[in-house]
Design an enzyme around this catalytic site. Sequence first.
Site, PDB file in Angstrom:
ATOM      1  N   CYS A  96       0.840  -1.205   0.000  1.00  0.00           N
ATOM      2  CA  CYS A  96       0.000   0.000   0.000  1.00  0.00           C
ATOM      3  C   CYS A  96       0.879   1.261   0.000  1.00  0.00           C
ATOM      4  CB  CYS A  96      -0.981  -0.023   1.168  1.00  0.00           C
ATOM      5  SG  CYS A  96      -2.334   1.182   0.971  1.00  0.00           S
ATOM      6  N   HIS A 183      -3.561  -5.097   0.758  1.00  0.00           N
ATOM      7  CA  HIS A 183      -3.078  -5.352   2.117  1.00  0.00           C
ATOM      8  C   HIS A 183      -3.137  -6.841   2.443  1.00  0.00           C
ATOM      9  CE1 HIS A 183      -2.597  -1.324   3.899  1.00  0.00           C
ATOM     10  NE2 HIS A 183      -3.616  -0.949   3.157  1.00  0.00           N
ATOM     11  N   GLU A 185      -1.558  -8.350   4.591  1.00  0.00           N
ATOM     12  CA  GLU A 185      -1.323  -8.551   6.027  1.00  0.00           C
ATOM     13  C   GLU A 185      -2.600  -8.372   6.850  1.00  0.00           C
ATOM     14  OE1 GLU A 185      -1.223  -4.090   5.848  1.00  0.00           O
ATOM     15  OE2 GLU A 185      -0.909  -5.777   4.494  1.00  0.00           O
TER      16      GLU A 185
END
Length: 239
Positions: A96, A183, A185
Amino acid sequence: MRVGILLCDHVLERYLPIAGDYIDMFAAMVAEADPGAEVVPYDAVRGQLPAAPNECDAWICTGSSASVYDEEPWITALSSFARAVHDGGVPLVGICFGHQLIAHALGGRTTRAEVGWGVGAIAMDIVANQPWMTPPLPTVTLLYSHQDQVTELPPGGAVLAATPSCPIAMFGLGDDILGIQAHPELGAPYVRALLVDRIDRIGEASTVAALTSLAQPTDERTMARWIGEFLRSRVRPQG
């Protein structure tokens, strides 16, 4: 493999019970990518940067609520470090904001997205398959939360994946750089909390659509494994 995490933000205190701070989320992602990897945090947003690009075998630059074109000293310093990492041939993955910062620092361009926020679970089309994409997939659905996006690649960069609203959703540069707008994660509970809190900024219609999208399966584990394979294939032997 020693993986340095360049932390560009911290989770607000009210969100910490969901999945911890960003280092916890990235440590979990790295463990999925390579269970034997050592994770080393660097609080870049608070001015802590490595002494040298080879202090770790590989680097991951995280997301942030900041914009890469903000005139903040820590962003200037991190951009310089990203250039040094690239010059040194050490593998670097941007997520990002990290994706945007790397592109911007290496001669590309990041701007506020004209189409507005990119939020929720979004499928990106793989437009250039790579050997580290195992298993290979034609599309990958990931979680997004961004206002800015890369609008011009750095010299030598190549688009690897795209979405209808984000033509440069993933890019590669040389043998050592990988940028990902999504994203991998994050989990749905954290993204849901962000969406609910940001409804006034994002807009009700877009927020409702994004919240609805969170019910579909996503490919964070696959992307984590891709990142792990990308890093392993590029880490240079010590000595």
